[in-house]
Design an enzyme around this catalytic site. Structure first.
Site, mmCIF file in Angstrom:
data_model
loop_
_atom_site.group_PDB
_atom_site.id
_atom_site.type_symbol
_atom_site.label_atom_id
_atom_site.label_comp_id
_atom_site.label_asym_id
_atom_site.label_seq_id
_atom_site.Cartn_x
_atom_site.Cartn_y
_atom_site.Cartn_z
ATOM 1 N N ASN A 30 33.985 -5.103 32.410
ATOM 2 C CA ASN A 30 34.159 -5.912 33.460
ATOM 3 C C ASN A 30 34.910 -6.927 33.114
ATOM 4 O O ASN A 30 34.751 -7.308 31.631
ATOM 5 C CB ASN A 30 33.105 -5.962 34.670
ATOM 6 C CG ASN A 30 32.002 -6.829 33.845
ATOM 7 O OD1 ASN A 30 32.216 -7.775 33.472
ATOM 8 N ND2 ASN A 30 30.813 -6.023 33.763
ATOM 9 N N ASP A 40 29.270 0.713 29.653
ATOM 10 C CA ASP A 40 29.164 -0.575 29.241
ATOM 11 C C ASP A 40 27.759 -1.049 28.825
ATOM 12 O O ASP A 40 27.304 -1.527 27.458
ATOM 13 C CB ASP A 40 29.558 -1.595 30.400
ATOM 14 C CG ASP A 40 29.902 -2.918 30.014
ATOM 15 O OD1 ASP A 40 29.869 -3.322 28.795
ATOM 16 O OD2 ASP A 40 30.105 -3.655 30.823
ATOM 17 N N SER A 127 36.912 3.665 34.797
ATOM 18 C CA SER A 127 36.910 3.581 36.303
ATOM 19 C C SER A 127 36.330 4.655 37.210
ATOM 20 O O SER A 127 36.260 4.345 38.420
ATOM 21 C CB SER A 127 38.426 3.337 36.828
ATOM 22 O OG SER A 127 38.602 2.028 36.502
ATOM 23 N N TYR A 131 33.391 1.940 39.360
ATOM 24 C CA TYR A 131 34.413 1.438 40.011
ATOM 25 C C TYR A 131 35.395 2.550 40.894
ATOM 26 O O TYR A 131 36.253 2.407 41.566
ATOM 27 C CB TYR A 131 35.657 0.927 38.768
ATOM 28 C CG TYR A 131 35.530 -0.463 38.263
ATOM 29 C CD1 TYR A 131 34.212 -1.114 38.926
ATOM 30 C CD2 TYR A 131 36.185 -0.910 37.138
ATOM 31 C CE1 TYR A 131 33.904 -2.515 38.463
ATOM 32 C CE2 TYR A 131 35.950 -2.027 36.646
ATOM 33 C CZ TYR A 131 35.024 -2.968 37.156
ATOM 34 O OH TYR A 131 34.479 -4.232 36.727
#
Ligand code: AR6
Length: 187
Positions: A30, A40, A127, A131
């Site tokens: 991010n 992440d 993503s 996301y």
């Protein structure tokens, strides 16, 4: 599933990206680069604090990382020597340039790897977790962007790998690669 474009092997596998041995792995980060959940979180957990330290230096130097851009750090305790951190778009329904921003995240990561003369890079499905980008659309963009990049330019890359965490994502990326392979000179 694997195809060859110029001299680069492009493959789709199911697995955990933190175990990959390509010279670089890509993090779906991010803009704050301070870690998070999903891939992440897994990368920072396995890679250790050295990666976060470098991320902090990058943020101090250049500010938050815009969506679609990429930066590189060392790999800490990972098997990969480098982590390329990129920021994919948050899905808002498709009207906020999400497709172009997702293309940019893949292109900028490849450009950085190529500039650094790296031999291999592994991508997660950017993503499509937190996301919210629809998986099949994201897979077509991801595979299409990487194939176009490798066709357009000579790179140092011998291996580009899509590492999908679950079977559904794996099927989606494999189908996208098969579709492109059917329509090209890929071996
Ligand atoms: N190896 C490979 N893929 C993984 C792994 C792993 N170890 N773990 C999860 N995935 P996400 P995003 C898959 O949410 O949508 C974070 O909090 C996962 O199944 O990690 O780009 C960041 O800090 C999914 O298919 O990334 C940002 O705030 C894919 O990785 C935000 O999430 C991407 O899911 C970024 O969201």
């Amino acid at each position: 599933m694997e195809i060859t474009i110029n001299k680069t092997n492009l493959s789709v596998i199911q697995g955990d990206i933190t175990n990959q041995t390509t010279e670089a792995i890509v993090n779906a980060a991010n803009p704050g680069l301070m870690g998070g959940g999903g891939v992440d979180g897994a990368i920072h957990r396995t890679g250790g604090p050295a990666i976060l330290e470098e991320c902090k230096e990058i943020i101090a130097r250049q500010g938050r990382l815009p969506t679609g851009k990429a930066v590189i750090t060392g790999g800490g305790n990972l098997r990969a020597s480098y982590v390329i951190h990129t920021v994919g778009p948050v899905w808002h329904g498709g009207g906020r340039d999400e497709a172009e921003l997702l293309r940019s995240a893949y292109r900028e990561s490849l450009r950085l790897a190529s500039e650094k003369r790296l031999t291999g890079i592994s991508f997660p499905s950017i993503s499509t977790g937190a996301y919210g980008y629809p998986l099949d659309e994201a897979a077509q963009i991801a595979v299409g962007t990487v194939v176009a990049f490798l066709k357009e330019q000579e790179t140092s890359l011998t291996d580009v790998v899509f590492v999908l965490f679950d079977a559904r994502a794996y099927d989606s990326y494999r189908s996208a690669l098969e579709e492109i392979a059917d329509g090209s000179h890929a071996a």
